[in-house]
Design a protein around this motif. Sequence first.
Motif, PDB file in Angstrom:
ATOM      1  N   CYS A 374       7.580   5.866   7.995  1.00 25.12           N
ATOM      2  CA  CYS A 374       7.393   6.374   9.361  1.00 25.12           C
ATOM      3  C   CYS A 374       5.904   6.446   9.709  1.00 25.12           C
ATOM      4  N   ILE A 375       5.087   6.803   8.711  1.00 27.73           N
ATOM      5  CA  ILE A 375       3.639   6.883   8.936  1.00 27.73           C
ATOM      6  C   ILE A 375       3.077   5.496   9.210  1.00 27.73           C
ATOM      7  N   SER A 376       3.456   4.517   8.388  1.00 28.68           N
ATOM      8  CA  SER A 376       2.942   3.149   8.598  1.00 28.68           C
ATOM      9  C   SER A 376       3.473   2.561   9.908  1.00 28.68           C
ATOM     10  N   HIS A 377       4.688   2.949  10.294  1.00 26.22           N
ATOM     11  CA  HIS A 377       5.242   2.487  11.582  1.00 26.22           C
ATOM     12  C   HIS A 377       4.446   3.073  12.743  1.00 26.22           C
ATOM     13  N   ASP A 378       4.119   4.377  12.651  1.00 30.19           N
ATOM     14  CA  ASP A 378       3.332   5.017  13.714  1.00 30.19           C
ATOM     15  C   ASP A 378       1.939   4.409  13.816  1.00 30.19           C
ATOM     16  N   LEU A 379       1.411   3.931  12.698  1.00 29.04           N
ATOM     17  CA  LEU A 379       0.083   3.294  12.697  1.00 29.04           C
ATOM     18  C   LEU A 379       0.142   1.830  13.125  1.00 29.04           C
ATOM     19  N   LYS A 380       1.416   1.370  13.357  1.00 26.74           N
ATOM     20  CA  LYS A 380       1.622  -0.025  13.795  1.00 26.74           C
ATOM     21  C   LYS A 380       1.102  -1.048  12.774  1.00 26.74           C
ATOM     22  N   TRP A 381       1.311  -0.729  11.496  1.00 25.01           N
ATOM     23  CA  TRP A 381       0.947  -1.676  10.452  1.00 25.01           C
ATOM     24  C   TRP A 381       2.032  -2.736  10.326  1.00 25.01           C
ATOM     25  N   ASN A 382       1.661  -3.868   9.805  1.00 23.61           N
ATOM     26  CA  ASN A 382       2.637  -4.943   9.567  1.00 23.61           C
ATOM     27  C   ASN A 382       3.170  -4.901   8.138  1.00 23.61           C
ATOM     28  N   GLN A 383       3.003  -3.797   7.455  1.00 22.63           N
ATOM     29  CA  GLN A 383       3.528  -3.596   6.105  1.00 22.63           C
ATOM     30  C   GLN A 383       4.029  -2.173   5.966  1.00 22.63           C
ATOM     31  N   ASP A 384       5.022  -1.998   5.085  1.00 21.36           N
ATOM     32  CA  ASP A 384       5.572  -0.664   4.851  1.00 21.36           C
ATOM     33  C   ASP A 384       4.712   0.074   3.834  1.00 21.36           C
ATOM     34  N   LEU A 385       4.532   1.347   4.095  1.00 21.19           N
ATOM     35  CA  LEU A 385       3.845   2.210   3.134  1.00 21.19           C
ATOM     36  C   LEU A 385       4.896   2.811   2.203  1.00 21.19           C
ATOM     37  N   THR A 386       4.786   2.544   0.903  1.00 21.07           N
ATOM     38  CA  THR A 386       5.683   3.135  -0.097  1.00 21.07           C
ATOM     39  C   THR A 386       4.852   3.843  -1.151  1.00 21.07           C
ATOM     40  N   PHE A 387       5.510   4.624  -1.979  1.00 15.77           N
ATOM     41  CA  PHE A 387       4.772   5.407  -2.973  1.00 15.77           C
ATOM     42  C   PHE A 387       4.060   4.498  -3.973  1.00 15.77           C
ATOM     43  N   HIS A 388       4.716   3.399  -4.364  1.00 15.71           N
ATOM     44  CA  HIS A 388       4.133   2.529  -5.386  1.00 15.71           C
ATOM     45  C   HIS A 388       2.906   1.774  -4.865  1.00 15.71           C
ATOM     46  N   VAL A 389       2.770   1.704  -3.543  1.00 14.67           N
ATOM     47  CA  VAL A 389       1.591   1.058  -2.967  1.00 14.67           C
ATOM     48  C   VAL A 389       0.313   1.775  -3.411  1.00 14.67           C
ATOM     49  N   SER A 390       0.410   3.075  -3.662  1.00 18.77           N
ATOM     50  CA  SER A 390      -0.769   3.837  -4.094  1.00 18.77           C
ATOM     51  C   SER A 390      -1.280   3.323  -5.436  1.00 18.77           C
ATOM     52  N   ARG A 391      -0.364   2.948  -6.324  1.00 20.87           N
ATOM     53  CA  ARG A 391      -0.737   2.454  -7.652  1.00 20.87           C
ATOM     54  C   ARG A 391      -1.453   1.108  -7.537  1.00 20.87           C
ATOM     55  N   HIS A 392      -0.869   0.195  -6.756  1.00 25.47           N
ATOM     56  CA  HIS A 392      -1.488  -1.120  -6.583  1.00 25.47           C
ATOM     57  C   HIS A 392      -2.810  -1.021  -5.826  1.00 25.47           C
ATOM     58  N   THR A 393      -2.873  -0.113  -4.876  1.00 25.91           N
ATOM     59  CA  THR A 393      -4.111   0.049  -4.097  1.00 25.91           C
ATOM     60  C   THR A 393      -5.250   0.483  -5.004  1.00 25.91           C
ATOM     61  N   TRP A 394      -4.977   1.453  -5.854  1.00 28.49           N
ATOM     62  CA  TRP A 394      -6.036   1.926  -6.759  1.00 28.49           C
ATOM     63  C   TRP A 394      -6.497   0.799  -7.680  1.00 28.49           C
ATOM     64  N   ALA A 395      -5.546   0.066  -8.253  1.00 29.45           N
ATOM     65  CA  ALA A 395      -5.892  -0.983  -9.218  1.00 29.45           C
ATOM     66  C   ALA A 395      -6.688  -2.107  -8.560  1.00 29.45           C
ATOM     67  N   VAL A 396      -6.244  -2.548  -7.379  1.00 34.58           N
ATOM     68  CA  VAL A 396      -6.926  -3.655  -6.695  1.00 34.58           C
ATOM     69  C   VAL A 396      -8.327  -3.241  -6.262  1.00 34.58           C
ATOM     70  N   LEU A 397      -8.467  -2.034  -5.723  1.00 33.77           N
ATOM     71  CA  LEU A 397      -9.790  -1.564  -5.304  1.00 33.77           C
ATOM     72  C   LEU A 397     -10.704  -1.347  -6.512  1.00 33.77           C
ATOM     73  N   ALA A 398     -10.140  -0.874  -7.612  1.00 38.98           N
ATOM     74  CA  ALA A 398     -10.949  -0.687  -8.829  1.00 38.98           C
ATOM     75  C   ALA A 398     -11.474  -2.035  -9.320  1.00 38.98           C
ATOM     76  N   LEU A 399     -10.627  -3.067  -9.282  1.00 32.11           N
ATOM     77  CA  LEU A 399     -11.071  -4.416  -9.656  1.00 32.11           C
ATOM     78  C   LEU A 399     -12.152  -4.923  -8.707  1.00 32.11           C
ATOM     79  N   ALA A 400     -11.943  -4.690  -7.418  1.00 30.01           N
ATOM     80  CA  ALA A 400     -12.905  -5.154  -6.412  1.00 30.01           C
ATOM     81  C   ALA A 400     -14.264  -4.490  -6.580  1.00 30.01           C
ATOM     82  N   HIS A 401     -14.269  -3.257  -7.105  1.00 30.37           N
ATOM     83  CA  HIS A 401     -15.526  -2.526  -7.293  1.00 30.37           C
ATOM     84  C   HIS A 401     -16.130  -2.769  -8.675  1.00 30.37           C
ATOM     85  N   GLY A 402     -15.584  -3.731  -9.399  1.00 21.36           N
ATOM     86  CA  GLY A 402     -16.212  -4.146 -10.647  1.00 21.36           C
ATOM     87  C   GLY A 402     -15.784  -3.405 -11.894  1.00 21.36           C
ATOM     88  N   ALA A 403     -14.709  -2.610 -11.814  1.00 25.76           N
ATOM     89  CA  ALA A 403     -14.232  -1.920 -13.025  1.00 25.76           C
ATOM     90  C   ALA A 403     -13.673  -2.950 -14.007  1.00 25.76           C
TER      91      ALA A 403
END
Length: 457
Positions: A374-403
């Motif tokens: 519902c939050i991602s729908h209200d933000l008019k995103w083209n993707q669904d926000l799910t709980f597991h997205v938090s895990r992938h978001t942290w990992a991808v951003l950590a890689l992008a920042h050189g970890a």
Amino acid sequence: MGRISRLYPKGRLRLRIPKMVQSGKKYPLYIEYNWHADSIRKSTGISVSVKEWNEKGYCGIGEIRATTDIDYKYYNHALHKRIEDIDVKIHKYYEMHQHITCDVIRSFLEDNDNALRPDEGKDFIEFAKELMEKRYEKGKIGFSTCKNGISYLNQFEEYLLLEHKGTHGEHKEFIYVSDISEDLLLDFRKYRLLAKKKATTVNKTLCPILQACEYACQLGYISHQLNASLQDLYMKEEDRLDEEERNIKYLTEERLAELVSVYNTIEQPRRKEFLEMWLFAFHACGMRMVDVMTLRWKDIDFNKNFISKIQVKTRNRNTIPLSEPLIRILEKWKGRNKVFVFDLLPENFDINDHEAIYRRRNSWNNTINTSLRCISHDLKWNQDLTFHVSRHTWAVLALAHGAEISEISRLLGHASTGVTERVYAEFLPDNLATVVSKLAFCFIPDMNAKQKKVVSR
């Protein structure tokens, strides 16, 4: 004033004589304890005549007179020492339980000291099997889980017998609950591995044993420190990639900032709380939903600033630094539930019941993801926000920042860096290119320069 009642009895020696005493006849001597209008006796195997017996000797305990034809000094010393030892046991038992019964006194007279043990002499295998059956009767586990658990306990019992690893029994085949040790279970784990069993199979064998250890800890049969060490004995298993791991969905930093900015505009209190859990999982290095749900206050050390939790999926202990964002979220949730941080489980929930954990996880996962969408729908995103997205978001951003991939793997709680590389393979080339560009090694000659002539001397 009446007589002051005793807290526990003291032993004495008693010569059992009939009403009609025969001169010169020897009568049996007993150790006797009188308690609650009951007399508990044990034969000493010694007989003396009435003339040879001094009932009031040795401070009223009784003693054999010097006129006897036996070694009265030796026997008096042995008998008084025997009573003194039993008195000490009775006193110790009273100090532990603040009461004493005739059955306990009787057991001490029979040289059975189990009542003084923390586990009261309970056999570990029987204790563990009874726990499995009780959990089945209460509907906490299924029939197959109960049957398999008892089968695994039989394997442990067979190991104790074959290897003589027990602490009592004719062949050291039995072990008391409070005698269970980390070394014993490490040896058993090694024994199973030598039989060419995989880590997954070994963990299944350990499961009913460690569940019994957890329950024994709750009853005070083993220490919390020992139980914590035992619960860490689960072996690392190779992570199997499920659908959520194969299908990587994550938020960019811009969308993550947008998500944070919308927090104070959410009107539904529960939806706001679910977003707090999502943000907690992100800052907790991508903690899985099932681990957020089962996170307990005792898993968090606010003094040393870290979270130390056994992961439900892998059964490995994972340690995560306690950052400022995590502390701020935790402060908001204090006082809601005395046991579980995010109040998603009742305080009396059995943390060892994996079937019940995953039933709850599936239920909460659906509820929370519906709210997050519902939050991602209200933000008019083209993707669904799910709980597991938090895990992938942290990992991808950590890689992008050189970890480093090894650091990310450890914080995610993966069994190996190979698992992390398989999951996030598509994000590694850019990260590796960044690492190489940062190094900027340039140890190379001028390839276009003319060759210099070497002058011979």
